[in-house]
Design a protein around this motif. Structure first.
Motif, short mmCIF file in Angstrom:
data_model
loop_
_atom_site.label_atom_id
_atom_site.label_comp_id
_atom_site.label_asym_id
_atom_site.label_seq_id
_atom_site.Cartn_x
_atom_site.Cartn_y
_atom_site.Cartn_z
N GLU A 1 0.84 -1.21 0.00
CA GLU A 1 0.00 0.00 0.00
C GLU A 1 0.87 1.25 0.00
O GLU A 1 0.53 2.26 -0.61
N GLN B 1 -0.42 -9.73 -1.48
CA GLN B 1 -0.68 -8.42 -2.09
C GLN B 1 0.26 -8.16 -3.28
O GLN B 1 -0.15 -7.59 -4.29
N ASP C 1 -3.62 -6.67 -5.31
CA ASP C 1 -4.96 -6.36 -4.79
C ASP C 1 -4.86 -5.62 -3.47
O ASP C 1 -4.77 -6.23 -2.41
N VAL C 2 -4.83 -4.30 -3.55
CA VAL C 2 -4.91 -3.45 -2.35
C VAL C 2 -5.99 -2.39 -2.59
O VAL C 2 -6.26 -2.02 -3.73
N SER C 3 -6.59 -1.92 -1.50
CA SER C 3 -7.69 -0.95 -1.67
C SER C 3 -7.18 0.48 -1.81
O SER C 3 -7.87 1.34 -2.33
N ARG C 4 -5.95 0.73 -1.34
CA ARG C 4 -5.42 2.10 -1.39
C ARG C 4 -3.92 2.07 -1.69
O ARG C 4 -3.26 1.06 -1.46
N ARG D 1 -7.71 5.79 -3.12
CA ARG D 1 -8.27 4.55 -3.65
C ARG D 1 -7.39 4.04 -4.78
O ARG D 1 -7.01 4.80 -5.67
N ASP E 1 -7.78 2.40 -7.43
CA ASP E 1 -8.19 2.55 -8.84
C ASP E 1 -8.01 3.97 -9.36
O ASP E 1 -8.14 4.23 -10.55
#
Length: 375
Positions: A252, A282, A287-290, A339, A341
């Motif tokens: 992250e 990860q 795949d991390v959200s931030r 975020r 994305d």
């Protein structure tokens, strides 16, 4: 004097800072100089143009003795310590079982022991963390009798090699024991400004003499915590407790470069550190959200830590963790978690500053070029 002030520690150079007109503030349990009469912006620019001297004696200095020292440390960090050559140092971070970062640190190999420099605010917990995992063949020594100075900037090598010519041949991340003006010091060619320079561990009772020797050079000015912060931020360097913490994984934090390949490949030394399963997953899945990103302001207003970030629809997408006016970048620069994305370079986001939505653009870091000396 308040009770809080009475409890603050002082570095061996405290009286020198006061004599030089420093504004002293509480920082990580110490009374530290935040700026000198020159002022933060001029101190920042002077470091980039010539050389700045920083008192970083509040940092923790540790030694690990014993044949199993590298193996022990490697069980606590996702970094290759076993293959760290004598006379070299490396950036590392302690991780927890959730994959979060407990602290970031520097590790050096002096041949007969490992030398560690840890963050001031994390010093006690780091000592406890290492102690909890100590095998019988490794001894942890907390160094109490040494100060730490950082001489940073394009003129740093010219100044220090005038005192000790052999430091001129050192490359970025080299470390050695050497005499500076008759004082035995540990000198590494490294620092926290993005500039060429040195960090110098010096006996506490000789720190003042060495500091005065260095500041007697016209190229050198004392620099406080304020400019240290804006310098490191322009060069994309994280500050623990702000840009990194126990809830943030290295993935992250965009610190993949800090995880040695040998610790993430398929091999006997892959993993084996706290939180390895989470971190390696990860890395594999991305795949991390931030993600930690750099942001450049499109207006002249600095965007500081804690400012919330939004997309064009008004949905909250992240928060700023560090921000400065960017004296050398020539525009406001910040670090933030947003975020994942929306973390691509050139994405536009909005920062809410005093009720106004200020446009910012995701940008590559560092915001100004790093100028480490690699030969």
């Amino acid at each position: 004097m308040t009770q809080e002030n009475e409890q603050l520690l002082q570095t061996p150079l405290y009286s020198v800072h006061v004599e030089c007109g420093a504004k002293m503030v509480p920082f990580a349990g110490y009374e530290m100089p935040v700026q000198y009469p020159l002022g933060v912006k001029k101190e920042h620019l002077h470091t980039r143009d010539a050389a700045g001297l920083f008192d970083v004696s509040h940092m923790g200095q540790l030694r690990l003795h014993g044949e199993g020292a590298a193996k022990l440390l490697e069980s606590l960090v996702p970094v290759d310590i076993i293959d760290l050559s004598e006379g070299k140092q490396r950036y590392a971070f302690f991780t927890n079982e959730q994959g979060g970062i407990l602290d970031d640190l520097m590790v050096a190999n002096f041949g007969d022991h490992l030398f560690l420099v840890v963050n001031a605010a994390c010093k006690d917990q780091d000592i406890a963390h290492i102690s909890k995992h100590l095998p019988e063949d490794v001894k942890l020594e907390v160094i109490e009798d040494r100060a730490l100075l950082a001489l940073q900037g394009p003129k740093a090598a010219e100044v220090l090699s005038d005192i000790q010519p052999e430091v001129a041949d050192m490359l970025f991340m080299d470390i050695k024991k050497t005499q500076l003006d008759g004082i035995e010091c540990y000198v590494s060619r490294s620092g926290y400004t993005g500039e060429d320079g040195y960090e110098i561990s010096v006996p506490s009772d000789q720190a003042e003499a060495l500091a005065r020797k260095l500041t007697a050079y016209e190229q050198v000015e004392w620099i406080g915590l304020g400019a240290r912060d804006s310098l490191r931020l322009e060069c994309g360097l994280c500050l623990y407790g702000h840009d990194l913490d126990t809830t943030t994984t290295p993935v992250e934090a965009s610190l993949l470069w800090g995880i040695s390949k040998i610790r993430r490949a398929d091999g006997e030394r892959a993993g084996g550190f706290p939180g390895a399963e989470i971190i390696l997953e990860q890395i594999a899945t991305k795949d991390v959200s931030r993600k930690r990103v750099g942001l450049v302001g499109q207006t002249k207003a600095p965007v500081r830590e804690g400012v919330e970030l939004f997309d064009s629809e008004g949905t909250k997408i992240g928060v700023v963790t560090s921000g400065t006016a960017g004296p050398n970048a020539g525009k406001p620069v910040s670090m933030a978690y947003i975020r994942a994305d929306l973390a691509a370079v050139d994405t536009e986001v909005l920062a809410e500053v005093r009720g106004k939505m200020l446009p910012m653009t995701v940008a590559k870091m560092p915001f100004v070029p790093q100028r480490y000396y690699r030969g």
